[in-house]
Design a protein around this motif. Structure first.
Motif, PDB file in Angstrom:
ATOM      1  N   TRP A 139     -23.563  74.346  55.190  1.00  0.00           N
ATOM      2  CA  TRP A 139     -22.094  74.615  54.391  1.00  0.00           C
ATOM      3  C   TRP A 139     -21.643  76.050  54.287  1.00  0.00           C
ATOM      4  O   TRP A 139     -20.588  76.107  54.185  1.00  0.00           O
ATOM      5  CB  TRP A 139     -22.506  73.996  52.953  1.00  0.00           C
ATOM      6  CG  TRP A 139     -22.587  72.450  52.905  1.00  0.00           C
ATOM      7  CD1 TRP A 139     -23.718  71.780  52.558  1.00  0.00           C
ATOM      8  CD2 TRP A 139     -21.362  71.825  52.967  1.00  0.00           C
ATOM      9  NE1 TRP A 139     -23.475  70.526  52.489  1.00  0.00           N
ATOM     10  CE2 TRP A 139     -22.119  70.448  52.739  1.00  0.00           C
ATOM     11  CE3 TRP A 139     -20.112  71.622  52.999  1.00  0.00           C
ATOM     12  CZ2 TRP A 139     -21.397  69.237  52.801  1.00  0.00           C
ATOM     13  CZ3 TRP A 139     -19.275  70.594  53.220  1.00  0.00           C
ATOM     14  CH2 TRP A 139     -20.056  69.478  52.854  1.00  0.00           C
ATOM     15  N   ILE A 197     -15.725  79.739  57.862  1.00  0.00           N
ATOM     16  CA  ILE A 197     -14.313  79.209  58.573  1.00  0.00           C
ATOM     17  C   ILE A 197     -13.200  79.442  57.669  1.00  0.00           C
ATOM     18  O   ILE A 197     -12.142  79.569  58.089  1.00  0.00           O
ATOM     19  CB  ILE A 197     -14.471  77.783  59.001  1.00  0.00           C
ATOM     20  CG1 ILE A 197     -15.596  77.668  60.087  1.00  0.00           C
ATOM     21  CG2 ILE A 197     -13.008  77.361  59.575  1.00  0.00           C
ATOM     22  CD1 ILE A 197     -15.191  78.431  61.380  1.00  0.00           C
ATOM     23  N   VAL A 198     -13.450  79.120  56.275  1.00  0.00           N
ATOM     24  CA  VAL A 198     -12.390  79.194  55.210  1.00  0.00           C
ATOM     25  C   VAL A 198     -11.935  80.842  55.318  1.00  0.00           C
ATOM     26  O   VAL A 198     -10.924  81.327  55.071  1.00  0.00           O
ATOM     27  CB  VAL A 198     -12.846  78.572  53.906  1.00  0.00           C
ATOM     28  CG1 VAL A 198     -11.732  79.108  52.946  1.00  0.00           C
ATOM     29  CG2 VAL A 198     -12.967  77.214  54.085  1.00  0.00           C
ATOM     30  N   THR A 249     -28.285  76.545  61.909  1.00  0.00           N
ATOM     31  CA  THR A 249     -28.121  75.941  60.540  1.00  0.00           C
ATOM     32  C   THR A 249     -29.193  76.921  59.862  1.00  0.00           C
ATOM     33  O   THR A 249     -29.384  76.614  58.681  1.00  0.00           O
ATOM     34  CB  THR A 249     -28.287  74.469  60.233  1.00  0.00           C
ATOM     35  OG1 THR A 249     -29.405  74.082  61.085  1.00  0.00           O
ATOM     36  CG2 THR A 249     -27.020  73.861  60.858  1.00  0.00           C
ATOM     37  N   TRP A 301     -21.373  77.633  56.873  1.00  0.00           N
ATOM     38  CA  TRP A 301     -20.040  77.426  58.224  1.00  0.00           C
ATOM     39  C   TRP A 301     -18.792  77.082  57.620  1.00  0.00           C
ATOM     40  O   TRP A 301     -17.724  77.675  57.897  1.00  0.00           O
ATOM     41  CB  TRP A 301     -20.556  76.603  59.226  1.00  0.00           C
ATOM     42  CG  TRP A 301     -21.807  77.289  59.944  1.00  0.00           C
ATOM     43  CD1 TRP A 301     -23.093  76.755  60.049  1.00  0.00           C
ATOM     44  CD2 TRP A 301     -21.805  78.375  60.808  1.00  0.00           C
ATOM     45  NE1 TRP A 301     -23.683  77.354  60.793  1.00  0.00           N
ATOM     46  CE2 TRP A 301     -23.326  78.556  61.315  1.00  0.00           C
ATOM     47  CE3 TRP A 301     -20.701  79.202  61.278  1.00  0.00           C
ATOM     48  CZ2 TRP A 301     -23.614  79.449  61.924  1.00  0.00           C
ATOM     49  CZ3 TRP A 301     -21.479  80.359  61.981  1.00  0.00           C
ATOM     50  CH2 TRP A 301     -22.885  80.446  62.607  1.00  0.00           C
ATOM     51  N   VAL A 302     -18.870  76.369  56.939  1.00  0.00           N
ATOM     52  CA  VAL A 302     -17.405  75.997  56.082  1.00  0.00           C
ATOM     53  C   VAL A 302     -16.748  77.051  55.322  1.00  0.00           C
ATOM     54  O   VAL A 302     -15.726  77.305  55.475  1.00  0.00           O
ATOM     55  CB  VAL A 302     -17.798  74.751  55.095  1.00  0.00           C
ATOM     56  CG1 VAL A 302     -16.453  74.366  54.358  1.00  0.00           C
ATOM     57  CG2 VAL A 302     -18.099  73.528  55.734  1.00  0.00           C
ATOM     58  N   VAL A 303     -17.765  77.683  54.760  1.00  0.00           N
ATOM     59  CA  VAL A 303     -17.358  79.137  53.688  1.00  0.00           C
ATOM     60  C   VAL A 303     -16.681  79.961  54.737  1.00  0.00           C
ATOM     61  O   VAL A 303     -15.651  80.577  54.524  1.00  0.00           O
ATOM     62  CB  VAL A 303     -18.388  79.554  53.027  1.00  0.00           C
ATOM     63  CG1 VAL A 303     -18.035  80.792  52.341  1.00  0.00           C
ATOM     64  CG2 VAL A 303     -18.829  78.577  51.758  1.00  0.00           C
TER      65      VAL A 303
END
Length: 217
Positions: free
Chosen positions: A70, A76-77, A215, A72-74
């Protein structure tokens, strides 16, 4: 040998961006975009390169251990927020794709005449005092597009919006030849896509290893 997963991450958004450029340049009508839209599209095309470059390089170890994939989501945001901030802080700009300067001038003169009778030209510089807009016309003949860049810090954003609407109406009746660059964009996008698919199909084990490496530290 190139990591197939990282190749896919870098190449897929770039191929999509190049395909978009090909579609824009094959049209028989010019396309007007705001500077914000142009920068956002470029930012989207480069997101994969940023992902495997600075984003991966500066990925915080503690956050990865805590959040797992997760993180990576942060990140990318965060990248999207940085691009958005750059867009918001940039000076106003209009980009007209698939048109030369000589073809644009009559449409631009028509739009300016409708908006401000006090408009003044000085070479490639244009001032519209009634709209609070001053700009410089810059042509990129190789890529076959023209940019209207703001000159000076004091700009009226509503004036730029009115100019964009008027210029879009003037360009609606302009017919142009497709840009000779569009096959290059399309072929490059196709080559990137094919290479990515081949690499992913031929090296599934390396893809699994790359996923595990991304990851975990």
């Amino acid at each position: 040998m190139v990591d197939p997963l990282r190749l896919a991450i870098a190449a897929t958004p770039l191929a999509a961006y190049l395909l978009l450029l090909a579609l824009v340049n094959v049209r028989r009508r010019p396309l007007l975009a705001t500077g914000a839209g142009d920068a956002a599209a470029l930012g989207g095309g480069l997101v994969g390169l940023a992902f495997i470059g600075p984003i991966e390089l500066f990925r915080p170890e503690s956050a990865t251990a805590e959040m797992g994939p997760w993180v990576w989501v942060v990140l990318i945001v965060l990248y999207a927020l940085i691009v958005s901030l750059a867009v918001l802080l940039a000076r106003p700009r209009l980009v007209i794709y698939n048109i030369g300067l000589d073809e644009l001038r009559p449409a631009l003169a028509e739009a300016v005449g409708q908006l401000d009778r006090e408009a003044r030209w000085a070479g490639d510089n244009l001032t519209l005092p009634s709209l609070g807009v001053s700009l410089h016309v810059e042509a990129f003949e190789f890529m076959r597009h023209v940019s209207l860049k703001s000159s000076g810090d004091r700009q009226n954003l509503e004036g730029w919006r009115r100019l964009a609407r008027a210029l879009r109406r003037s360009l609606a009746s302009v017919s142009v030849q497709p840009s000779p660059r569009w096959p290059s964009f399309a072929i490059t996008a196709a080559v990137l896509t094919v290479l990515t698919l081949i690499a992913l199909q031929r090296h599934p084990q390396r893809v699994a290893e790359a996923v595990a490496h991304l990851t975990h530290f």
